[in-house]
Structures are given as structure tokens and as C-alpha cells.
Design a protein around this motif. Sequence first.
Motif, PDB file in Angstrom:
ATOM      1  N   VAL A  90      -5.162   0.473  -0.598  1.00 12.64           N
ATOM      2  CA  VAL A  90      -5.148  -0.957  -0.267  1.00 12.64           C
ATOM      3  C   VAL A  90      -5.353  -1.789  -1.533  1.00 12.64           C
ATOM      4  O   VAL A  90      -4.698  -2.817  -1.732  1.00 12.64           O
ATOM      5  CB  VAL A  90      -6.213  -1.288   0.789  1.00 12.64           C
ATOM      6  CG1 VAL A  90      -6.252  -2.782   1.045  1.00 12.64           C
ATOM      7  CG2 VAL A  90      -5.916  -0.543   2.084  1.00 12.64           C
ATOM      8  N   PRO A 109      -3.785  -0.168   6.946  1.00 13.64           N
ATOM      9  CA  PRO A 109      -4.751  -0.187   5.839  1.00 13.64           C
ATOM     10  C   PRO A 109      -6.090   0.465   6.160  1.00 13.64           C
ATOM     11  O   PRO A 109      -6.750   0.941   5.247  1.00 13.64           O
ATOM     12  CB  PRO A 109      -4.929  -1.681   5.559  1.00 13.64           C
ATOM     13  CG  PRO A 109      -4.536  -2.370   6.809  1.00 13.64           C
ATOM     14  CD  PRO A 109      -3.462  -1.521   7.415  1.00 13.64           C
ATOM     15  N   LEU A 113       0.706  -4.339   4.169  1.00  8.47           N
ATOM     16  CA  LEU A 113      -0.372  -3.364   4.327  1.00  8.47           C
ATOM     17  C   LEU A 113      -0.013  -2.433   5.484  1.00  8.47           C
ATOM     18  O   LEU A 113      -0.008  -2.844   6.640  1.00  8.47           O
ATOM     19  CB  LEU A 113      -1.694  -4.080   4.610  1.00  8.47           C
ATOM     20  CG  LEU A 113      -2.068  -5.182   3.620  1.00  8.47           C
ATOM     21  CD1 LEU A 113      -3.393  -5.827   4.006  1.00  8.47           C
ATOM     22  CD2 LEU A 113      -2.154  -4.626   2.203  1.00  8.47           C
ATOM     23  N   THR A 147       0.848  -1.195   0.000  1.00  4.50           N
ATOM     24  CA  THR A 147       0.000   0.000   0.000  1.00  4.50           C
ATOM     25  C   THR A 147       0.876   1.235   0.000  1.00  4.50           C
ATOM     26  O   THR A 147       1.812   1.315   0.779  1.00  4.50           O
ATOM     27  CB  THR A 147      -0.861   0.072   1.270  1.00  4.50           C
ATOM     28  OG1 THR A 147      -0.015  -0.146   2.402  1.00  4.50           O
ATOM     29  CG2 THR A 147      -1.956  -0.936   1.252  1.00  4.50           C
TER      30      THR A 147
END
Lengths: 271, 316
Positions: B140, B156, B153, B81
Motif C-alpha cells: 500500500v 489494501p 488500491l 498497489t
Amino acid sequence: MSPTPTTATPSDVTPARTGGGRTGGLRLTALHTRAQLLETVRVPIAVIGTVVFPTLTMLFFVVPQPFADDPAQATAATAQISLFAVMSVCLFTYGVGVAEDRALPWDSYLRTLPVGAGPRLAGRLLNGLAFALVSLVPLVVVAWLLTAAALPADRLVLTAGALAVAALPMLGLGLWIGYGMSTKAALAVAQVLLLPLAFGGGLFLPPQMFPGWLDAVSTWLPTRAGRDLVVSATTGADLPGTTWPVLAAWALLTAVLAVRAYRRDEGRRFR
Amino acid sequence: MSAPLVRLAGATRRYGDVTALDGVTLDVPAGQLLGLLGPNGAGKSTLLQLVSGLRRPTSGVVELFGRPPWEPAARAGLGMTPQETGLPPTLRVREVVDVVAGHFPDPVPTAEVLERFGLGDLARRQTGGLSGGQKRRLAVALAFVGRPRLALLDEPTTGLDVDARHDLWDAVRAYHRDGGTVVLTSHYLEEVEALAERVVVVDRGRVLVDGSLEEVRSAVPARRVRVRAAALPDLGADRALVDGDRHELWTSDADALVRRLVGSGAPFADLEVASASLEEAFLAVTAAADDRSGSRSATGVPGTSTPTTSTPEVAR
């Protein structure tokens, strides 16, 4: 436990940069070039600044002058300002633009994708080239309509080549600024360098109008050597003996600086 | 067991004389869902930057799929991300997904990605015009575009409302169920509890705790009990702070503690029980380990018994 979620097993992580195919280097270069162009074009003021400034310079410094009616002098003047346009693209698109990009989290994110530095840098260079060409168009139109400047067709390729060679030290300078400096420093340095280099190199007023001391200093500037090369390509004027050594030395020096700054760069975010 | 997807061995990263990561050793095996916790400046970001190839370790080993992460080919199986503030504002949602997808041999079709993350209607919007939650969902989504084997992540669901958060959790669970490996950082204890099988806590550049969710939960006092009282007997709290008549007690079992409090017959007022974030709990524990002059020292947390060296905190 199955370690194979969607595509690959541990042994066949396909090297994404080799082997052409959908993720080949050329395709990635095109991808990054396109994205960067889109990003720039959607901020029209940035485009207009780059494109309009050289043309304005032409209108103020060349068109009203008596020598605008002399084909050789008007052509030389157009060549000088063309180099100025290319130079400002180098210092601003490469210098300030690269420094700004490096400060953005998006640039960091792109570096986590399976792509090396090559396609991103190539995209950047092509982007600058496109802007240089775009900024030359109105300049040439003005020169053609409002002055006596004339470029024989057989000199067109030679001139383009001379512009590209003359731009090399500027390119190195721009990339050094972009990869070596923070956004604020890059902007300041680019602005501080642009006008003295342009004026001192005879890009606004021809060096024939310089006092002796300025002409002496000017000889050693990369812009002067570049200017002489481009003017010689357009008009067939004699090339001073200093041109090639000065140009080569500056190109080499700025290339070394740029490569060093590029290697040391890990993004700007922790300084 | 196959080779770990991520391997750090004695990984250290310094910035000048600041040590952001201090000899971290950590393996992430395939198929695991790992929650990475730690206060700001603990070294989480540096750890992710090493794993994703953005930075190189000053010393030690970092490997991604058995290769140095700074080799582009090593990152072919990685999905990450971006920080939500990092989306290029002038590009459209679809264009951003296309740019990322173009780097992978077999990406999920853009329309499908947008649909799955509820962004279908926004495909033509410039990312600068998205709301915070929409940007977060796009960020994401980008991690999953390339059908990665490992998804990193970074926070997130920060800034998402409850529904959107649960949707994202479902997406992460589905990915994990299909065999995907996830490293997740979060500020929310709830999120880590909902998703992670394994929890790693970093503080001051070191791994403080590394264990299963159950192990970690029982190791830290994750409940904070506040109460006003003139004097309290020993209630078995893991850590007790006293300020005048205000008591702050940290425990892993607030029910038992409150029962003991009531049973002791001591007069009290303004009882307040709160669920601390895991990070707060760890901070309380590490603070206790630091200043042993406190009323009670920390107990039961593996790693805190080793005296913390004078590693300067990273200013970030």
C-alpha cells in the motif's frame, strides 16, 4: 472540490520519460539495471552457475588436450568457449530469466509505473552484458595460466567486437524465448538448444575434428559462424565466405522473432 | 467540474472467447473515493489492468488523465498497489521503495514513506522475510510514494489485523482529504462502508450497480436471516431460500423482518442474523435474477432487471 492533492493540476501531468531531469531515460535505465543486478546477485547459485560452467568446460575440454600447448590452437579454443559463455548468458539470462520475470506480479507492477519498455529492456541487456563479462574473467585466467593461449593486446578490441557481433543471433534467440514462452517452456527450449548449438557450432571441439557431414551442417549454424568470426579475430585465421551471410541471416531472423514476441507480450498471466 | 481522471466508455476486453469486461462505461472524477466490488472473476482485476495500462481494451475507450493508459506519461499521476505476493523477495524494503520512487518527479522521501506506514524498523529487511501484514503495508505504501493524483488500491487490507487496518484507513482518508482520488477494491463491506463515497459493483464483466453508498446499501439486502420453521408467512424478504425447514431470508432491514417474524406468531427456532458481505448480497440478488424460478425474484436493484446475457465467467 479541489482536484489538486499533492503535486499537479490536470493540465500539467509532466511527461515522465522526456526531458531528462530526475526521471530521464538514462536515470531510469540505471535504476532498473541496479535493481535487477541486486536481485540476481542475491541468489548466488545463479551467478555461480553462469560463471563456473564455461570455466569448467575449459578445464575439461581444453586444458588436458595436447593442443593446449599450441598457442594458436589454445587461443582458438579459448575463443570458442568464450562464445559458449556468452551464449549461455543469452539463453539463460535473457531467455529463462525474462520468462521468469514476466510470470512474476512484480514485473506487471513495474509496467504500471510511468516508464516505457526502453529502460527496463536496457537494464536487462546491461545486466546480461555484466554477467557475460563476469563469466569471461575466470575463463581467461584459466586460459592464461594453464594453456599456451595468448591474445596480443592489439587484438583485444577486435575480439571483444567479434564476440559482441557473434552474440547477436543468440541475443535474439534468448529474447524470443523469454518474451514468447512460459517459464517451463523457456527452460526446456534453452536447454535443448544450448548443447546441440554449442557442439554443432564447434564451441567444444574444433570443427577440424568433425566428420564431413557434420562440418557441412555446422556451416549453417549461427554458432559456427560466430565461432569462426571470433577465432579469426583472435588468431587471424581466414574467415570462410559463409560466415557473414549466415551470421546476418540468423541475426535478422531471431531479431524479427524477438520483436514479434515482445510486441505480443502482455505478461503471461492469463494464458 | 474538471475532466474525469479515469474514463471508460464501452470498454470491452476479451481473452480468446472469454469476455472479462463487457462494455463498461465509468467515469472517476477528481477527488472521489470509489469502492469497486465484485466476486472473484467478475472483471475487477481486468478493469484495474486496463486503467493502469497493463492491458489494452479489445474495443471501447479507456483513458487515464485524458490519455491512453499504456502511454508511460499517462501513468505519472497514478499510484498503485502491487499484489503482495509480487514483491521481489531478495530486495530490501528500502530498495523496493527507492525503485518505485525513482520513477516519479517528486517522490515522498523513502524514510518518510516507511515511517508513515510503520515500516521504519524494517527498511533493511529483504521483502521475502516480511510477514503477510508487513508485505501488505509495504504494497500500500508503494501506491503513495509518487504523490499520485489517483491511487488504485487493490484489496489494501486483506490479511491485516484490525489495528493495522484502521491505520491504513486513516492513511487513505488523509490522502483523500488532501484532494486525492482513490479507487479501492475490497472484500469487506465494512471497509467500503468506512471509506467509499461511491460504490460500483461489477459482475460477469458488467457494471451492475453504480451509486452512492446510501443508494447501494438500500438497494441490496445486506442482512441474512436464518431460521428453522415448519412454515413461514411472507415476511417481506428480498429473497427467500427454503430447504426443508431451513429458511434463509435476505433483507436490507433485519430488525423489521425479525419483528414481523415474531409478530406473525409462527413457531421458529435457531434464529441467526448475519451481516453479509456486499458481494454475497449481490450474488444472492444476481442469482435470483438468473433463476426466476426461485420463490421470489430480486427487486429494487438497478441493473438487475436487464436479463443477464450468457457471458461466460472468467476463470480467474
